[in-house]
Design a protein around this motif. Structure first.
Motif, PDB file in Angstrom:
ATOM      1  N   THR A 353      56.206  25.173  51.577  1.00 52.75           N
ATOM      2  CA  THR A 353      57.743  26.214  51.966  1.00 52.75           C
ATOM      3  C   THR A 353      59.322  26.714  51.223  1.00 52.75           C
ATOM      4  OG1 THR A 353      58.533  23.756  52.603  1.00 52.75           O
ATOM      5  CG2 THR A 353      57.138  25.339  54.307  1.00 52.75           C
ATOM      6  N   ASN A 354      59.343  25.567  50.524  1.00 53.40           N
ATOM      7  CA  ASN A 354      59.759  25.717  49.348  1.00 53.40           C
ATOM      8  C   ASN A 354      59.822  26.708  48.064  1.00 53.40           C
ATOM      9  OD1 ASN A 354      61.607  23.825  50.892  1.00 53.40           O
ATOM     10  ND2 ASN A 354      60.625  21.689  49.708  1.00 53.40           N
ATOM     11  N   ASP A 355      61.268  27.412  48.423  1.00 55.34           N
ATOM     12  CA  ASP A 355      60.665  28.567  46.510  1.00 55.34           C
ATOM     13  C   ASP A 355      61.752  28.079  45.859  1.00 55.34           C
ATOM     14  OD1 ASP A 355      61.633  31.251  46.060  1.00 55.34           O
ATOM     15  OD2 ASP A 355      59.582  31.519  46.707  1.00 55.34           O
ATOM     16  N   VAL A 356      60.863  28.399  44.514  1.00 52.81           N
ATOM     17  CA  VAL A 356      62.206  28.672  43.038  1.00 52.81           C
ATOM     18  C   VAL A 356      63.395  29.180  43.234  1.00 52.81           C
ATOM     19  CG1 VAL A 356      60.526  27.561  41.887  1.00 52.81           C
ATOM     20  CG2 VAL A 356      60.515  30.483  42.129  1.00 52.81           C
ATOM     21  N   LEU A 357      63.442  30.047  44.095  1.00 54.07           N
ATOM     22  CA  LEU A 357      64.488  31.125  44.230  1.00 54.07           C
ATOM     23  C   LEU A 357      64.841  30.615  45.862  1.00 54.07           C
ATOM     24  CD1 LEU A 357      63.488  34.871  43.877  1.00 54.07           C
ATOM     25  CD2 LEU A 357      64.372  32.748  42.225  1.00 54.07           C
ATOM     26  N   ASP A 358      65.271  29.344  46.650  1.00 58.64           N
ATOM     27  CA  ASP A 358      66.407  28.663  47.535  1.00 58.64           C
ATOM     28  C   ASP A 358      66.916  28.420  46.719  1.00 58.64           C
ATOM     29  OD1 ASP A 358      63.933  28.929  48.866  1.00 58.64           O
ATOM     30  OD2 ASP A 358      63.152  27.162  48.970  1.00 58.64           O
ATOM     31  N   ILE A 359      67.633  27.906  44.970  1.00 58.96           N
ATOM     32  CA  ILE A 359      68.430  27.827  44.429  1.00 58.96           C
ATOM     33  C   ILE A 359      69.027  28.692  43.236  1.00 58.96           C
ATOM     34  CG2 ILE A 359      69.734  25.960  42.826  1.00 58.96           C
ATOM     35  CD1 ILE A 359      68.139  23.371  44.364  1.00 58.96           C
ATOM     36  N   GLU A 360      69.624  29.567  43.558  1.00 57.89           N
ATOM     37  CA  GLU A 360      70.507  29.938  42.331  1.00 57.89           C
ATOM     38  C   GLU A 360      70.433  29.936  40.797  1.00 57.89           C
ATOM     39  OE1 GLU A 360      74.130  33.564  41.673  1.00 57.89           O
ATOM     40  OE2 GLU A 360      73.917  31.307  42.821  1.00 57.89           O
ATOM     41  N   PHE A 361      69.493  30.646  40.355  1.00 60.54           N
ATOM     42  CA  PHE A 361      69.650  30.724  38.417  1.00 60.54           C
ATOM     43  C   PHE A 361      71.683  30.135  37.759  1.00 60.54           C
ATOM     44  CE2 PHE A 361      69.855  31.913  33.680  1.00 60.54           C
ATOM     45  CZ  PHE A 361      68.807  30.486  33.205  1.00 60.54           C
TER      46      PHE A 361
END
Length: 504
Positions: A353-361
């Motif tokens: 469910t979690n995505d690497v874009l959930d938190i901004e770079f």
């Protein structure tokens, strides 16, 4: 019967006469294991901090550039293995090439200390040169493995190979973990020579590497003793004279297909480990949003845990009867399949469910996935962080020791026991070849397609190698000597081949 002088003339005419080891020299075997531990610890101690150090000194450095630095190191290792292995076979002595190897490692560590003093655009090149010298020195692995093999009997071969493989594997995983000891120094540290040299968390591995290399070099001079030539001559003369009234053992040519499969297995297992080690710092920062220092600390802890488990397991193999349950072919195939399970468990499956874009770079901490640089960031899911650590520890702490011992033991039994220097160097080259191609190839795949394609490629490579072990099962057997009876009949020899074959 021929007299002793005639025997000497005949022996002098030949290159040399050797017989398979009749009694294991444990002092030599254990000493080679310690040397293997020393050289691999000082060589791998840079892995955890090198990428962050490169980025600190040159902000324009890329993952691919780091891959080339690692590949240059492996190229030097490949060349060093062949040259020092050939030197060992040519001179029939292990000490001289090992002296040379330790001196090259010392030079490598000294050059690494200069990285702080050069312009930013030179940093990668100086690191590359340092790692190249270190790779040359790592060629010591060939004379070490040959020395351990020639000083052990066939029945003790698995324990002898466990000493060498154990030293290598434990040093490889413990070395990076020692970075934890240097973190309190910080990135500034304290000045040793004003304006020229300082000690900090990034270059401390070079100082420790110098100490370890000097310990190995001095120990080689003081503790290692090669066989006295006069005693060797007496034994060779006796063996030569006995050939006229006793059984003579001749070995057929080694099975090239079987040798290639063992070398491919060594290549693949190390290709996988090096690929994961190369990508680990970048993946921890990208997928689990760790800062540079946090990523270094996480991997250092993982390396230490892995090294502790591997150390205990190797000690059990060497000093207990655990070595008797290691079945060469079964353990090779089984561990390769367990590596596949590791990759499947850490794969970024779509159902997460979690995505690497959930938190901004973050441009400041370099955490997260930079979608302006990597097009594959979109829809890349995050696999469980605990699976990443547990998978690494199980694969390289628990499973890797078994395949290292099983594969190295079988390979040594595929060869003529009289002379293995060049063949053992080829075995080591298969490992160093993985160190050349893995960092370059896996960083290119990672940069272009992301971690999913990298994991898929590793799975295919492992499954293909397992398939070869199944197909060529009957050819992967120890080399057996042919027994011949030699008669002395008034100066004329008659050889009668015996149908009996002795198991190596």
């Amino acid at each position: 019967m021929i007299d002793t002088d005639q025997t000497r003339r005949l022996l002098d005419h030949d290159d040399h006469v050797e017989m398979p080891c009749e009694r294991t020299n444990w002092r030599v075997v254990y000493l080679m294991g310690v040397f293997s531990l020393i050289q691999n610890t000082q060589y791998s101690i840079y892995l955890t901090s090198m990428f962050s150090y490169l980025k600190k000194l040159d902000s324009t450095a890329t993952e691919s550039q780091f891959g080339w630095i690692m590949a240059t190191s492996s190229l030097g290792h490949c060349i060093g293995c062949f040259i020092l292995g050939w030197w060992n076979s040519r001179a029939n002595k292990s000490a001289p090439p090992m002296h040379c190897g330790f001196l090259l490692m010392l030079a490598s560590n000294l050059v690494y200390l200069l990285v702080d003093c050069v312009p930013a655009n030179w940093v990668a090149h100086v690191m590359m040169f340092s790692r190249l010298l270190g790779g040359f020195g790592m060629g010591n692995s060939s004379p070490m493995r040959t020395c351990a093999s020639l000083h052990s009997t066939s029945s003790d071969r698995s324990k002898a190979m466990a000493s060498i493989s154990g030293g290598r594997s434990v040093g490889t995983v413990v070395g990076p973990g020692l970075q934890l000891l240097f973190l309190p120094l910080g990135e500034v540290g304290f000045i040793i020579l004003p304006g020229f040299l300082s000690l900090h968390s990034n270059n401390a591995p070079a100082f420790l590497g110098i100490v370890l290399t000097m310990v190995g070099f001095v120990s080689l001079i003081v503790l290692f003793e090669e066989e006295v030539s006069e005693e060797s001559d007496k034994k060779a003369i006796a063996d030569f004279e006995n050939q006229y009234n006793t059984v003579k053992h001749e070995y057929p040519s080694s099975d090239v297909i079987a040798m290639l499969i063992c070398m491919l297995t060594r290549f693949v297992q190390n290709f996988m480990q090096i690929s994961i080690e190369t990508l680990a710092p970048a993946m921890l920062m990208m997928m689990y949003f760790q800062t540079r220092q946090e990523a270094v600390a996480s991997m250092a802890t993982t390396y230490l845990t892995t090294g502790f488990i591997a150390t205990v397991l190797y000690l059990l193999i060497i000093f207990t009867k655990l070595s008797t349950i290691v079945r060469d072919k079964i353990f090779n195939s089984l561990v390769l399949l367990l590596f596949v399970c590791h990759l499947l468990a850490t794969y970024s499956w779509q159902f997460y469910t979690n995505d690497v874009l959930d938190i901004e770079f973050s441009n400041e901490t370099l955490t997260g996935c930079d979608e302006t640089h990597f097009t594959w960031c979109s829809h890349l899911t995050i696999s469980p962080e605990w699976a990443f650590y547990v998978g690494y520890i199980l694969s390289f702490g628990l499973f890797m020791p078994f395949i290292n011992v099983a594969n190295a033991t079988l390979y040594s039994k595929l060869l003529n026991p009289d002379c293995q220097g060049t063949q053992q160097s080829l075995y080591d080259i298969s490992n160093t070849t993985a160190r050349i191609f893995a960092p370059i190839f896996i960083t290119l795949v990672y940069s272009a397609y992301g971690p999913r394609r990298a994991w898929e490629f590793l799975c295919i490579l492992l499954l293909f190698t397992t398939f070869l072990w199944i197909i060529f099962d009957k050819r992967l057997v120890p080399l057996k000597p042919i027994q011949k009876q030699v008669f002395d009949n008034d100066g004329f020899e008659q050889e009668k081949s015996s149908k009996t074959k002795l198991v190596s």
